[in-house]
Design an enzyme around this catalytic site. Structure first.
Site, PDB file in Angstrom:
ATOM      1  N   LYS A 202       0.821  -1.216   0.000  1.00 56.02           N
ATOM      2  CA  LYS A 202       0.000   0.000   0.000  1.00 56.02           C
ATOM      3  C   LYS A 202       0.855   1.267   0.000  1.00 56.02           C
ATOM      4  CE  LYS A 202      -4.284  -1.971   1.695  1.00 56.02           C
ATOM      5  NZ  LYS A 202      -3.902  -3.400   1.817  1.00 56.02           N
TER       6      LYS A 202
HETATM    7  C1  LIG Z   1      -4.517  -4.450   1.182  1.00 52.79           C
HETATM    8  C2  LIG Z   1      -3.791  -5.739   1.110  1.00 52.79           C
HETATM    9  C3  LIG Z   1      -4.184  -6.774   0.217  1.00 52.79           C
HETATM   10  C4  LIG Z   1      -5.417  -6.670  -0.654  1.00 52.79           C
HETATM   11  O1  LIG Z   1      -5.307  -5.723  -1.676  1.00 52.79           O
HETATM   12  P1  LIG Z   1      -6.610  -5.193  -2.439  1.00 52.79           P
HETATM   13  O2  LIG Z   1      -6.140  -4.062  -3.258  1.00 52.79           O
HETATM   14  O3  LIG Z   1      -7.581  -4.759  -1.357  1.00 52.79           O
HETATM   15  O4  LIG Z   1      -7.164  -6.323  -3.238  1.00 52.79           O
HETATM   16  C5  LIG Z   1      -3.408  -7.923   0.161  1.00 52.79           C
HETATM   17  N1  LIG Z   1      -2.328  -8.084   0.952  1.00 52.79           N
HETATM   18  C6  LIG Z   1      -1.917  -7.130   1.817  1.00 52.79           C
HETATM   19  C7  LIG Z   1      -0.737  -7.381   2.673  1.00 52.79           C
HETATM   20  C8  LIG Z   1      -2.632  -5.925   1.933  1.00 52.79           C
HETATM   21  O5  LIG Z   1      -2.228  -4.982   2.806  1.00 52.79           O
END
Ligand SMILES: *Cc1c(COP(=O)(O)O)cnc(C)c1O
Length: 479
Positions: A121
């Site tokens: 993220k």
């Molecule tokens: C947010 C997140 C996901 C999922 O991603 P999306 O964009 O919501 O599909 C998967 N793995 C981790 C570690 C995350 O922080």
């Protein structure tokens, strides 16, 4: 480039107008009017670019209201080796055992988790922080971001916004429910514009508070409340860039194809892959991996989208994928149904609200999800996760996190000869150490800058799960 709503609203907006907004006025999500197409020449030119310049090229196709020199400066300030750990920013690791014929010789992991909070993220949130600061300064405005987090989103947002002019962050989290590492990451921040609210309740209580505050339009306007959730188009756009970067690293020529496997929750990450593919990046398959919360796997297998009641959400060892509905999914279905806003309004507005479900199994469009858009899917359980973490460590000496393990497990089920498969690594194992210890009997490595983080003083305010208390807190701290 102008943006439209998936639910057919007639207005069109510019990038910087939707940057600071959440949903479109009709409740839809924003998408570009069309996907810019890349040609041979562009791909050839982009292949040699450093990550920040590649980001600038991709963003330029979608942003027409920030001068080029400024946009390039924002990209260069965001994607530095100091912030993301390596000059490549998203280096590719090949899982090679030296044994031929087991299929894994074409399996790669794209490292997206070496940013400030050790989850992918950061890739989008760090850019968002700089874009927000730029745009707010240009307008002479301030923004107070109110969010709810179960772990990764909150820390990524806080590390992106800390110390930024014009922005405050009020982040609610369920008291005592995040991993000790995640709590330490957020609560050790000392920046004056970061406020941690530990709510006595569960994640859904936090989300309900955020919704209730956002629905109070007068409060929202008076205190300039905004969000940074995963439906923000700028976040999705930032993620398109690493599909290109992964492709260039795994191939020698632009005639080659690759596939991507993506651990998925709210469908934001893989939706960025869909956008890259729609632009013309040679992606064969987009492989969606879920954990026990398999609402998306069910859709891609059956054509039925069945939202789960939040009480039925499984608490799993890949918790960032524990979702009951996927907030970005509407964007893909909009394309799948030929961009018919009225149909989206009927499925996502009316039918989902009334029945929690819609069924495309008999609709001719459903076959296109796989045939035309390249989507495949699979599901992974706690036992699969443990086995995959163990196997990846034993054969390749690599410790992967629980979410990435879900991706590797499902990727293996869809390997094709001579098409490299790139699994997106969505977090580092240290964030989810308990499960790594369960799988391997040892602690995962800890990057040096996080040594002893759990012992730092914690800065947060405990609150009842009460919207008025949160509003009063915000009012007191916005001066
Ligand atoms: C947010 C997140 C996901 C999922 O991603 P999306 O964009 O919501 O599909 C998967 N793995 C981790 C570690 C995350 O922080």
């Amino acid at each position: 480039m102008l943006y439209l709503s998936t639910r057919g609203h007639p207005d069109r907006r510019h990038f910087c107008e939707i940057l600071l907004e959440g949903l479109a006025p009709d409740g839809g999500l924003y998408l570009p009017e069309r996907y810019p197409q890349i040609d041979e020449g562009m791909l050839a030119r982009w292949r040699g670019l450093a990550y920040p310049d590649l980001a600038f090229e991709v963003l330029s196709l979608y942003v027409d209201d920030i001068p080029s020199a400024d946009l390039r400066a924002i990209c260069r300030k965001t994607y530095t080796p100091e912030i993301f750990g390596t000059p490549e920013i998203v280096p590719l690791k090949r899982l090679a055992s030296g044994l031929h014929g087991d299929g894994d010789e074409t399996l790669y992991i794209e490292a997206l988790s070496n940013g400030p909070t050790l989850a992918f993220k950061d890739m989008a949130m760090q850019l968002l922080g700089n874009l927000f600061e730029y745009e707010l300064a240009r307008r002479g405005e301030e923004l107070n971001i109110l969010g709810a987090t179960s772990g990764d989103t909150g820390s990524a947002a806080e590390y992106a916004m800390r110390g930024k002019t014009g922005v405050r962050v009020f982040m609610t989290s369920p008291q005592g429910r995040m991993s000790p590492f995640q709590q330490a990451q957020m609560f050790s921040l000392r920046d004056a514009n970061i406020f941690n609210l530990a709510v006595e309740g569960v994640f859904d209580d936090c989300q309900d508070i955020v919704k209730a505050v956002s629905n109070d339009l007068e409060f929202k306007r008076k205190y300039r409340i905004g969000t940074v959730n995963s439906i923000n188009w700028a976040r999705l756009l930032a993620q398109v860039v690493y599909y290109f970067a992964g492709y260039f690293q795994a191939t020698q020529s632009n005639a080659q194809q690759v596939s991507f496997a993506v651990p998925s929750g709210n469908f934001g990450n893989i939706c960025a892959g869909h956008v890259a593919r729609m632009m013309g990046l040679p992606i064969r398959q987009l492989v969606l991996a879920t954990n026990e919360n398999d609402v998306l796997d069910e859709f891609f297998r059956t054509g039925v989208y069945r939202v789960r009641p939040s009480a039925d959400t499984h608490e799993t060892s890949s918790p960032s994928m524990d979702i009951s509905k996927a907030s970005n999914f509407e964007r893909f279905v909009f394309d799948l149904l030929g961009r018919d806003g009225a149909q989206i309004r009927s499925y996502f507005g009316d039918q989902l609200r009334a029945t929690g479900c819609f069924d495309l199994s008999a609709d001719p469009s459903f076959a296109r999800a796989a045939q035309r858009y390249g989507f495949l899917s699979g599901k992974s359980t706690h036992a699969d996760r443990l086995a995959t973490i163990r196997d990846t460590f034993e054969r390749f000496g690599l410790v992967i996190d629980t979410h990435t393990a879900d991706g590797v497990k499902v990727a293996r089920e869809h390997l094709q000869p001579s098409v490299p498969m790139i699994v997106l690594e969505t977090a580092l194992p240290i964030k989810f150490a308990v499960t790594i210890v369960e799988a391997l009997g040892r602690e995962p490595d800890r990057p040096a800058k996080f040594e002893g983080i759990e012992a730092l003083p914690k800065r947060m305010t405990r609150m009842a799960a009460d919207t008025d208390a949160v509003k009063a807190y915000i009012a007191r701290h916005c001066t």
